[in-house]
Motif scaffolding. Structure first.
Motif, short mmCIF file in Angstrom:
data_model
loop_
_atom_site.label_atom_id
_atom_site.label_comp_id
_atom_site.label_asym_id
_atom_site.label_seq_id
_atom_site.Cartn_x
_atom_site.Cartn_y
_atom_site.Cartn_z
N ASP A 182 -9.07 -0.98 -31.02
CA ASP A 182 -9.08 0.34 -30.61
C ASP A 182 -10.57 0.87 -30.88
O ASP A 182 -11.21 0.73 -31.71
CB ASP A 182 -8.41 1.15 -31.78
CG ASP A 182 -8.50 2.81 -31.55
OD1 ASP A 182 -8.67 3.18 -30.47
OD2 ASP A 182 -8.11 3.29 -32.50
N PHE A 183 -11.23 1.20 -29.54
CA PHE A 183 -12.44 1.59 -29.49
C PHE A 183 -12.61 3.13 -29.23
O PHE A 183 -13.70 3.55 -28.77
CB PHE A 183 -13.05 0.72 -28.06
CG PHE A 183 -13.38 -0.56 -28.39
CD1 PHE A 183 -14.27 -1.07 -29.16
CD2 PHE A 183 -12.60 -1.60 -27.80
CE1 PHE A 183 -14.56 -2.39 -29.28
CE2 PHE A 183 -12.63 -2.98 -28.03
CZ PHE A 183 -13.82 -3.24 -28.59
N MET B 246 -26.02 -5.45 -16.95
CA MET B 246 -26.00 -6.88 -16.35
C MET B 246 -24.87 -6.63 -15.28
O MET B 246 -24.96 -7.42 -14.10
CB MET B 246 -25.67 -7.75 -17.37
CG MET B 246 -25.84 -9.07 -17.04
SD MET B 246 -24.28 -9.85 -16.06
CE MET B 246 -23.40 -9.74 -17.61
N ILE B 247 -23.55 -6.44 -15.71
CA ILE B 247 -22.48 -6.39 -14.68
C ILE B 247 -22.44 -5.53 -13.46
O ILE B 247 -22.47 -5.83 -12.43
CB ILE B 247 -21.15 -5.68 -15.39
CG1 ILE B 247 -20.71 -6.86 -16.58
CG2 ILE B 247 -19.77 -5.64 -14.37
CD1 ILE B 247 -20.23 -8.08 -15.94
N VAL C 37 -22.17 -9.90 -26.52
CA VAL C 37 -21.94 -8.74 -25.79
C VAL C 37 -22.05 -8.88 -24.35
O VAL C 37 -22.98 -9.40 -23.62
CB VAL C 37 -22.88 -7.67 -26.33
CG1 VAL C 37 -22.93 -6.45 -25.63
CG2 VAL C 37 -22.97 -7.52 -27.79
N ILE C 38 -21.37 -8.20 -23.41
CA ILE C 38 -21.49 -8.17 -22.24
C ILE C 38 -21.52 -6.55 -21.82
O ILE C 38 -20.91 -5.78 -21.92
CB ILE C 38 -20.23 -8.45 -21.30
CG1 ILE C 38 -19.71 -9.83 -21.68
CG2 ILE C 38 -20.19 -8.41 -19.69
CD1 ILE C 38 -20.70 -10.97 -21.50
N SER D 299 -17.49 -1.96 -26.04
CA SER D 299 -16.32 -0.98 -25.81
C SER D 299 -16.36 -0.66 -24.21
O SER D 299 -15.29 -0.71 -23.71
CB SER D 299 -16.52 0.40 -26.47
OG SER D 299 -17.80 0.99 -26.27
N TRP D 300 -17.48 -0.77 -23.70
CA TRP D 300 -17.49 -0.51 -22.11
C TRP D 300 -16.98 -1.51 -21.53
O TRP D 300 -16.33 -1.50 -20.52
CB TRP D 300 -18.88 -0.30 -21.66
CG TRP D 300 -19.09 -0.25 -20.20
CD1 TRP D 300 -19.14 0.93 -19.54
CD2 TRP D 300 -19.23 -1.32 -19.29
NE1 TRP D 300 -19.02 0.52 -18.15
CE2 TRP D 300 -19.13 -0.64 -18.19
CE3 TRP D 300 -19.40 -2.56 -19.55
CZ2 TRP D 300 -19.29 -1.56 -16.75
CZ3 TRP D 300 -19.43 -3.34 -18.32
CH2 TRP D 300 -19.48 -3.00 -16.88
N PHE D 301 -17.02 -3.08 -22.07
CA PHE D 301 -16.81 -4.00 -21.22
C PHE D 301 -15.39 -4.31 -21.26
O PHE D 301 -14.72 -4.43 -20.09
CB PHE D 301 -17.33 -5.35 -21.94
CG PHE D 301 -16.75 -6.60 -21.67
CD1 PHE D 301 -16.77 -7.19 -20.03
CD2 PHE D 301 -15.64 -7.41 -22.24
CE1 PHE D 301 -16.11 -8.28 -19.79
CE2 PHE D 301 -15.48 -8.71 -21.97
CZ PHE D 301 -15.45 -8.91 -20.82
#
Length: 424
Positions: free
Chosen positions: A201-202, A140-141, A135-136, A164-166
């Motif tokens: 598909d998120f 952190m980003i 998971v990213i 989904s965000w990444f």
């Protein structure tokens, strides 16, 4: 360039090898034999105050001491590829506040949270391919404010809402290049293994903001309506429940529920309106306390100073065997009297005993009692007696009040006595 040698060190060096190389800017020690170095001594880099690049790949390192880079505050490029640093402490990187390039592919990393915790805000190039990152996350980003390039190829991505965000960020952001983002593949769950992460598909992971606000508004409206209804119809029940809870916390509730008479201080609590105080002081108290010898609980005499009124009322009613309500038109219009009879009726319901005596000072027709539906309900079921008209003998009244005060509350005894009292 000291690559492809056979360095081997203990945990701490008595004479660090680079102590006098204060101007050295680049150091490479790749591939130190089959067994590798296993560890870098904590003072291995001592003296390298000008070091800007350090290449330490393929050494089989399994840990880094927190003081390893404390001697290299100017380090900008760090390469630790192909080691076994599965877990990395953020303390190791805290001295490297100028670090702009970090290469850590193929070392078994499972999380990049250490970058955020080490506050490495200067990083522009991050290479963490072929690790075990699933998971990213956004936090952190967002902490890598100057990030321009990130290589995440070959990681074991989890294809669910946690990423989904990444995916959305990798597609839409214009500041950071995600190397071959369209080639990143899923590893979990097993039925999606090998699928392109960016093609999933998120939409089901995204909650429509309008719908979210609608739900919150609906809940708020319903809570407001419920609060209004409770305040209008069940106000005193809630107040009563609150004070009963306080009583429970003080360990009084159990005695009251069991009917333990050891906590009783008075024979009767007198509930009356101030307009009827003359009758209470001149007629009731001299007769009931003076002649009959009962101990009464009175507002002006027995309430504890400084204590909330409602708490005094609850304590007074529950520390008395009976509650005598002196009913008049003024009484029915009084808010505090309404509270007292409400608490007394709750106690009656709670303990299943006839603890309530209604004394009517004047004749109040049924149609005038209609707004006071609780009072009408009580009159139909509870003990009540009426004060005689002017000129009539009061001895029967006082005798019946004595009988009402003497009853212990057993159902058979009460049913016989009450049948006679209600006709008075």
């Amino acid at each position: 360039m000291l690559n492809n040698n056979y360095f081997s060190y203990s945990d701490h060096l008595i004479e660090p090898p680079f102590t006098h190389l204060k101007s050295l800017e680049t150091l490479a020690i790749y591939n130190q034999g089959h067994k590798g170095m296993l560890n870098i001594p904590s003072n291995f880099l001592e003296g390298l105050t000008s070091l800007q690049e350090f290449m330490a790949g393929n050494l089989n390192l399994n840990s880094l001491d927190s003081k390893t880079f404390s001697y290299t505050p100017r380090l900008q490029i760090l390469d630790l590829r192909r080691n076994e640093l599965t877990m990395v402490s953020p303390k190791v990187f805290m001295p490297l506040q100028r670090l702009s390039t970090l290469s850590m592919p193929s070392i078994g990393l499972q999380s990049l949270d250490f970058l955020m915790q080490a506050n490495l805000t200067e990083i522009q190039y991050l290479q963490v391919s072929r690790n075990a990152l699933a998971v990213i996350n956004q936090t952190m980003i967002s902490s890598l404010t100057k990030l321009m390039y990130i290589d995440l190829q070959g990681n074991t991505f989890s294809c669910d809402c946690s990423n989904s965000w990444f995916v959305d960020w990798a597609i839409k952001n214009n500041d950071t290049q995600v190397l071959n983002a369209d080639q990143l593949t899923c590893n979990y769950p097993s039925n999606l293994r090998g699928n392109k992460l960016i093609e999933l598909d998120f939409e089901s992971c995204t909650v429509d903001q309008g719908f979210y606000y609608f739900i919150l508004t609906t809940i708020l409206v319903l809570l407001t309506m419920l609060s209004s209804i409770l305040h209008h119809f069940l106000k005193w029940q809630v107040v009563y429940a609150y004070y009963r809870l306080l009583a429970f916390l003080y360990d009084n509730n159990q005695q009251r529920k069991k009917g333990d008479s050891s906590g009783v201080q008075y024979d009767a609590f007198i509930s009356y309106n101030t307009h009827d105080e003359l009758w209470v002081m001149s007629e009731l108290i001299p007769q009931v306390e003076g002649e009959q010898g009962w101990r009464l609980c009175l507002h002006h005499r027995d309430f504890q100073p400084g204590k909330p009124i409602m708490e005094n009322i609850v304590d007074g009613i529950y520390s008395s065997r009976k509650t005598i309500c002196v009913i008049s038109r003024h009484y029915l219009e009084s808010e505090w009297c309404s509270r007292e009879i409400q608490v007394a009726s709750f106690r009656l319901f709670d303990e299943k005993k006839d603890v309530l005596i209604l004394v009517f000072l004047e004749n109040i027709p049924a149609h005038q009692l209609s707004p006071y539906y609780r009072m009408r309900k009580l009159i139909k079921k509870r003990t009540y007696i009426s004060w005689p008209k002017p000129g009539e003998d009061t001895r029967v009244f006082w005798q019946k009040l004595r009988v009402a005060l003497e009853t212990k509350g057993t159902s058979e005894e009460e049913s016989l006595i009450l049948s006679g009292l209600r006709r008075i």
